[in-house]
Design an enzyme around this catalytic site. Structure first.
Site, short mmCIF file in Angstrom:
data_model
loop_
_atom_site.label_atom_id
_atom_site.label_comp_id
_atom_site.label_asym_id
_atom_site.label_seq_id
_atom_site.Cartn_x
_atom_site.Cartn_y
_atom_site.Cartn_z
N LYS A 75 11.48 -13.68 -4.83
CA LYS A 75 10.10 -13.28 -4.50
C LYS A 75 9.12 -14.07 -5.37
O LYS A 75 9.36 -14.27 -6.57
CB LYS A 75 9.95 -11.77 -4.76
N SER A 150 6.08 -4.78 -0.45
CA SER A 150 5.53 -6.11 -0.55
C SER A 150 6.57 -7.24 -0.57
O SER A 150 6.22 -8.40 -0.39
CB SER A 150 4.68 -6.22 -1.82
N SER A 174 8.43 -1.38 -2.93
CA SER A 174 8.41 -2.74 -2.36
C SER A 174 9.74 -3.44 -2.21
O SER A 174 9.79 -4.51 -1.62
CB SER A 174 7.47 -3.62 -3.17
N1 GLN Z 1 3.06 -0.44 -1.19
C1 GLN Z 1 2.83 -0.07 -2.55
C2 GLN Z 1 1.53 -0.67 -3.02
O1 GLN Z 1 0.89 -1.24 -2.22
C3 GLN Z 1 3.97 -0.50 -3.40
C4 GLN Z 1 3.93 -1.93 -3.75
C5 GLN Z 1 5.07 -2.35 -4.60
O2 GLN Z 1 6.05 -1.64 -4.78
N2 GLN Z 1 4.90 -3.51 -5.20
O3 GLN Z 1 1.16 -0.59 -4.16
#
Ligand code: GLN
Length: 496
Positions: A75, A150, A174
């Site tokens: 990532k 994400s 994410s």
């Molecule tokens: N969807 C969550 C957010 O927008 C989690 C994101 C993540 O785990 N990086 O913060």
């Protein structure tokens, strides 16, 4: 085995071919490159490919090492020395990481080859990868839908056989949510089990890196490489990591699994609900005991998460000022103008929203009402889990209330998007571990969409959730399904 068939292998199967010298690391990498060249335009999982470095490493890879010669996608929030690390943000568009994150040092020490940086929501803020400033990533099961986020690029790459396995990060879901939406395995380790050194910080008390893989065993193999103490990260447990493959295949008879009553909400997709209900029965038939448990503060988790995560993000992202890193606005008239314009031009809408929210909840006069209160409720959420784990070994729930949604469906409504993490972010707040694995499919129109099952365990009990996940995986066929639209595509393109 034909080169075109190699990318479909999971890590464990690739490894046995490599160790028997039936395939060389170079051939494996080459086969992956060909597949990526053919299929990537349909999926857009990658932001950059480090083909030259990867080839050099493949030449000298030692296949006797635990992950010797296995390419792994990373990532784009994780630093790989000499490679771009953009976090899918304009503000880091030209940034090249000067050093390896500890997870990368460890992966390399285990013989793995970092291969390409994957797309993501900008600075890991989002649940669909639509917040990337670069491009959309498509769900391999239905390209009109999101891969989750994400870590959507990592998840889509693994699901589409554009990677043997990948690293993602999970601050509120994410790793697990995109794993669920693309039909792969994703593990968020206990906070402090895996080093955060070299990750671009989003919310430092919540972030964890972890694997996205085609099988439960592969997740254990990557954990074996990346988990453990790190002198560069003082929040890391100073305790050696176990062999995560040791418990795989052991009986789960007599283990106790809790079904949180607050998680079977209205609003959860009926097909998701029935798949998870069936998974619960499957665990029962494997000898697990199912127990009803309660996590009374479940309703507060999203609100608490969006206070704490944005507060930490507003502090962490202050470093992007156009002086030290990346993008710099042209022709600034003063220092403040320089900061303001660099950040206005460099950050996307969601990142700005989070910085503003986070600054607000930390500002004097509001700190007690929001941030401090959120910290107190966070403790109650932690206690909810502690009480549940006094009765059960692990919790079982859906990973996401819905299967993959359509591109664009939720972008105009941030709150709808935030609800994608309703079952995952409490685990980050409590600092415990969680895993998602495929447990069925939802049929929506013509689309067959994966459904994810979440297993949550107490701190440092990754072994147990891996053992449970493995028992479930091996007794079902879900992990054998492949995204239909891509079947055979590589072979065709290679032949053409
Ligand atoms: N969807 C969550 C957010 O927008 C989690 C994101 C993540 O785990 N990086 O913060």
């Amino acid at each position: 085995m034909k080169p075109a068939d190699l990318p479909a292998l999971n890590i464990a199967d690739l490894q046995s071919l490599l160790r028997r010298r039936e395939v060389s690391p170079r051939e494996a990498l080459e086969a992956l490159r060909v597949r990526v060249a053919a299929i990537e335009p349909q999926i857009d999982a990658y932001l950059s490919l480090d083909t030259e470095d990867a080839l050099k490493q493949a030449e000298t890879a030692d296949v006797r090492l635990p992950l010797g010669g296995v390419p792994i996608a990373i990532k784009d929030v994780i630093s790989v020395a000499g490679q771009p690390c953009t976090c899918a943000s304009r503000i880091l568009r030209n940034y090249i990481a000067p050093y390896d994150a500890t997870v990368i040092t460890k992966l390399k020490a285990a013989g793995a080859i970092p291969f390409g940086k994957t797309n993501m929501d900008e600075f890991a803020m989002g649940s669909s990868t639509e917040n990337s400033s670069v491009k959309l990533t498509r769900n391999p099961w239905d390209r009109t839908r999101v891969p989750g986020g994400s870590s959507g690029g990592s998840a889509a790459a693994v699901a589409a056989d554009l990677a043997f396995g990948a690293l993602g990060t999970d601050t509120g879901g994410s790793i697990r949510q995109p794993a669920a939406l693309t039909g792969v395995v994703g593990l968020k380790p206990t906070y402090g089990r895996v080093s955060r050194f070299g990750l671009v910080a989003f919310a430092s008390s919540l972030d964890q890196a972890g694997p996205l893989t085609k099988s439960v065993r592969d997740a254990a193999l990557i954990m074996n490489a990346i988990a453990g103490p790190d002198p560069c990260d003082s929040t890391c447990f100073d305790r050696a990591a176990p062999d995560y493959t040791a418990a795989l295949g052991k009986e789960i008879r007599g283990m106790r699994l809790g079904v949180p009553k607050e998680y079977m909400l209205e609003g959860i997709d009926p097909q998701v609900k029935s798949a998870v209900d069936a998974a619960v029965r499957q665990f029962e038939s494997l000898g697990a005991e199912i127990v009803d448990v309660s996590l009374p503060h479940t309703d507060d988790a999203i609100a608490v998460y969006y206070i704490i995560a944005t507060a930490e993000a507003s502090a962490n992202l202050a470093r992007f000022d156009g002086v030290r890193y990346g993008y710099r606005a042209a022709d600034a008239k003063s220092m403040l103008d320089h900061y303001g314009r660099t950040r206005a031009e460099g950050f996307g809408a969601e990142v700005k929203r989070r910085i503003i929210l986070g600054t607000y909840v930390l500002s004097s006069g509001y700190y007690d009402a929001y941030y401090l209160r959120a910290q107190k409720v966070r403790e109650l959420i932690r206690q909810d889990f502690a009480q549940a784990f006094a009765k059960v070994d692990a919790l079982i729930s859906p990973t996401s209330p819905v299967p993959a949604f359509r591109i664009g469906e939720r972008t105009s409504d941030p709150l709808q998007m935030y609800l994608a993490d309703i079952f995952t972010n409490a685990g980050n707040l409590a600092g415990i571990c969680g895993l998602s694995l495929p447990c069925g499919f939802a049929q929506i129109g013509d689309a067959k969409l994966p459904i994810g099952l979440q297993l949550v365990g107490p701190a440092l009990d990754e072994e147990r959730i891996l053992q449970l996940a493995y028992a479930y995986e091996q007794s079902t066929e879900w992990h054998k399904h492949r995204p239909p639209s891509l079947l055979g595509a590589a072979t065709e393109s290679v032949a053409a």
